[in-house]
Each structure stands twice: as structure tokens, then as C-alpha cells.
Design an enzyme around this catalytic site. Structure first.
Site, PDB file in Angstrom:
ATOM      1  N   GLU A   1      -4.107   2.147  -7.258  1.00 62.93           N
ATOM      2  CA  GLU A   1      -4.483   3.229  -6.345  1.00 62.93           C
ATOM      3  C   GLU A   1      -3.620   4.456  -6.605  1.00 62.93           C
ATOM      4  O   GLU A   1      -2.503   4.557  -6.061  1.00 62.93           O
ATOM      5  CB  GLU A   1      -4.286   2.776  -4.887  1.00 62.93           C
TER       6      GLU A   1
ATOM      7  N   HIS B   1       0.854  -1.193   0.000  1.00 63.40           N
ATOM      8  CA  HIS B   1       0.000   0.000   0.000  1.00 63.40           C
ATOM      9  C   HIS B   1       0.893   1.247   0.000  1.00 63.40           C
ATOM     10  O   HIS B   1       1.956   1.251   0.616  1.00 63.40           O
ATOM     11  CB  HIS B   1      -0.904  -0.015   1.239  1.00 63.40           C
TER      12      HIS B   1
ATOM     13  N   GLY C   1      -7.727   8.996   0.092  1.00 63.62           N
ATOM     14  CA  GLY C   1      -8.112   9.775   1.260  1.00 63.62           C
ATOM     15  C   GLY C   1      -8.269  11.255   0.986  1.00 63.62           C
ATOM     16  O   GLY C   1      -8.349  12.062   1.903  1.00 63.62           O
TER      17      GLY C   1
HETATM   18  P1  PGA Z   1      -9.653   5.837   0.455  1.00 62.11           P
HETATM   19  O1  PGA Z   1      -8.448   4.788   0.692  1.00 62.11           O
HETATM   20  O2  PGA Z   1     -10.806   5.051  -0.118  1.00 62.11           O
HETATM   21  O3  PGA Z   1      -9.947   6.376   1.826  1.00 62.11           O
HETATM   22  O4  PGA Z   1      -9.150   6.848  -0.500  1.00 62.11           O
HETATM   23  C1  PGA Z   1      -8.190   3.750  -0.221  1.00 62.11           C
HETATM   24  C2  PGA Z   1      -6.971   3.009   0.190  1.00 62.11           C
HETATM   25  O5  PGA Z   1      -6.033   3.641   0.704  1.00 62.11           O
HETATM   26  O6  PGA Z   1      -6.894   1.775   0.053  1.00 62.11           O
END
Ligand code: PGA
Length: 259
Positions: free
Chosen positions: A172, A100, A178
Site C-alpha cells: 500500500e 497499516h 485515500g
Molecule cells: P483506500 O484505503 O482504498 O481508501 O485508499 C486502502 C487502505 O488504507 O487499506
């Protein structure tokens, strides 16, 4: 999504939120809102280490899988503070998020350590959810494809053909995590299609067709349907919105729209 070839997966990433004692009430709130969901989708909750066991128990009989958010590349030994894949499997985890961007940025994880962890997860066996994605600066300078391709190639070094379909890839974009800024469905689709092309090069087109590629980064109940309607987006890795069972249920139910 393309359910003819691959599994739809909606995975929640609770990050460092929730207590083990809250798992049951979360399950009680979520389950009635997603009747029969397992016909179209695997639902996974990647909880903090301390809550995984509670999540497994809370969802017993409901076909929701539990996962972790990280694991050690080592099997056992003098690695204070680390948790092995076998220990995760032992408490009922089936998935583990690997690489991540928060771990890469805050805890110094590299493509090499990510690769070691992917190999270790497959050996347990756990399903690794391999995260890749570019920064805002990288996107703006037009190198998204190069960055993401290199992350995929390095992370999957030595993963054999026989194991690759157990790997889940999560695209991502770092700038979308976030932040409330989601990649447009078209941009997310373009990168997910490129990821599948990289997989087809590394393996073959048929195997690449069978790998689930998720989108993550501010996915929520409002934008999920449009993202999931894209042909190469097979699900979501959902952070903030997965903490709310009502919003998470709406995202799971949005995956049904693609059928
Ligand atoms: P988010 O996070 O949906 O809060 O943007 C996704 C993630 O970090 O896996």
C-alpha cells in the site's frame, strides 16, 4: 494474479466506519451481486472491533470471512484498551490487518511491534495481512524497494517456513491511500514483484510463489481489473470503495476476469 499458485483475496478495510447494526443490510446488498464468487476469490471484511461479530453473523453461509484491523501483540493481561488475537478468533475473525500505515503514522507502530503482532497472529491462528508501503517522498527519491524490503524483512523476523504461506502481504503506497491517486498497474506490479523476490530470498522461490500479495491504495471498481491483471498482484485491500457494496462487488467480480 496467478491462480495456479495462490489464492486471490479481496479484502475490505472499513477503517473507523460503519455500525454493527448496518452489517446485515450490507451483506444483503453485497451477496446477490457476487454469485458463486468463492470459486475464484476469498472475500474478507476487516471491520471495526465492534462490528466484527455482526459481520460474521450477517455473512453466515456466504463464505465471506471477517477480519480485524489491528490486534495486541500480547495474549492477555493488564493492557487496557487492547484486544488479543484469541479474542478476535473467539468472535469469528479469521484475518487481521497488521502494520497499516495509518497505525504506523498515527499510533507509533514500528517494524518491531509489527513483527510481534505478526507472530502473535500466527500463533492464534489468524491470517495476518501485513501492510507495507513507501511515502511519496521515498518514492520520489527512488528508495521504494529499499523501504519496502526492510519493512518485509523486519516484519517477518522469526516467521518460520511452515507458517509463511499463511501470511498475506498488502503493498500500500502511502501516497495512494485515500487520495484517489492509484499507483499505475506497472508500478504496482514492479513493487509487488520485488516483494516476491524479497520473500524468495528470505524463504525460497517455491514458498514465495504461494504467498498472496495484495495491492491497496485507492483501488476502486474502475481500476481494479487492470491492477488485478498483473501477474504478482493477487488481490486488493480496499478502503473507501469497500464501504459501498455495489462498488465492492464490482471489484470482486473484476477478480474473475483474470481466470
Ligand atoms: P483506500 O484505503 O482504498 O481508501 O485508499 C486502502 C487502505 O488504507 O487499506
Amino acid at each position: 494474479m496467478n491462480i495456479k499458485y495462490r489464492q486471490t483475496i479481496i479484502a475490505g478495510n472499513w477503517k473507523m466506519n460503519t455500525l454493527a447494526s448496518g452489517a446485515k443490510s450490507y451483506a444483503n446488498a453485497l451477496c446477490p451481486l457476487i454469485p458463486g464468487f468463492y470459486a475464484w476469490c476469498n472475500v474478507v471484511i476487516c471491520a471495526p472491533f465492534t462490528s466484527i461479530h455482526a459481520v460474521v453473523h450477517a455473512f453466515k453461509g456466504n463464505k465471506v470471512s471477517a477480519g480485524a484491523q489491528n490486534m495486541s501483540e500480547h495474549k492477555s493481561g493488564a493492557y487496557t484498551g487492547e484486544v488479543s488475537g484469541e479474542q478476535l478468533r473467539d468472535i469469528g475473525a479469521e484475518y487481521v490487518i497488521i502494520g497499516h500505515s495509518e497505525r504506523r503514522q498515527l499510533y507509533g507502530e514500528t517494524d518491531e511491534s509489527v513483527n510481534s503482532k505478526i507472530l502473535a497472529a500466527l500463533e492464534v491462528p489468524l491470517h495476518p495481512i501485513l501492510c507495507v508501503g513507501e511515502s511519496l517522498e521515498e518514492r520520489e527519491s527512488g528508495v521504494t524497494t529499499n523501504i519496502v524490503s526492510a519493512q518485509i524483512k523486519n516484519a517477518l523476523a522469526s516467521v518460520p517456513d511452515s507458517e509463511i504461506s499463511r501470511v498475506v502481504v498488502a503493498y500500500e503506497p502511502i501516497w495512494a491511500i485515500g487520495t484517489g491517486k492509484t499507483a499505475s498497474p506497472e508500478d504496482a506490479q514492479d513493487t509487488c514483484r520485488e516483494i516476491r523476490a524479497v520473500l524468495a530470498n528470505l524463504y525460497d522461490a517455491e514458498l514465495a510463489q504461494r504467498i498472496s500479495i495484495l495491492y491497496g491504495g485507492s483501488m476502486n471498481e474502475k481500476n481494479a481489473a487492470e491492477l488485478l491483471a498483473q501477474p504478482d498482484i493477487d488481490g486488493g485491500l480496499v478502503g473507501g470503495a469497500s464501504l459501498n457494496p455495489t462498488a465492492f462487488a464490482e471489484i470482486i467480480n473484476a477478480a474473475k476476469g483474470g481466470l
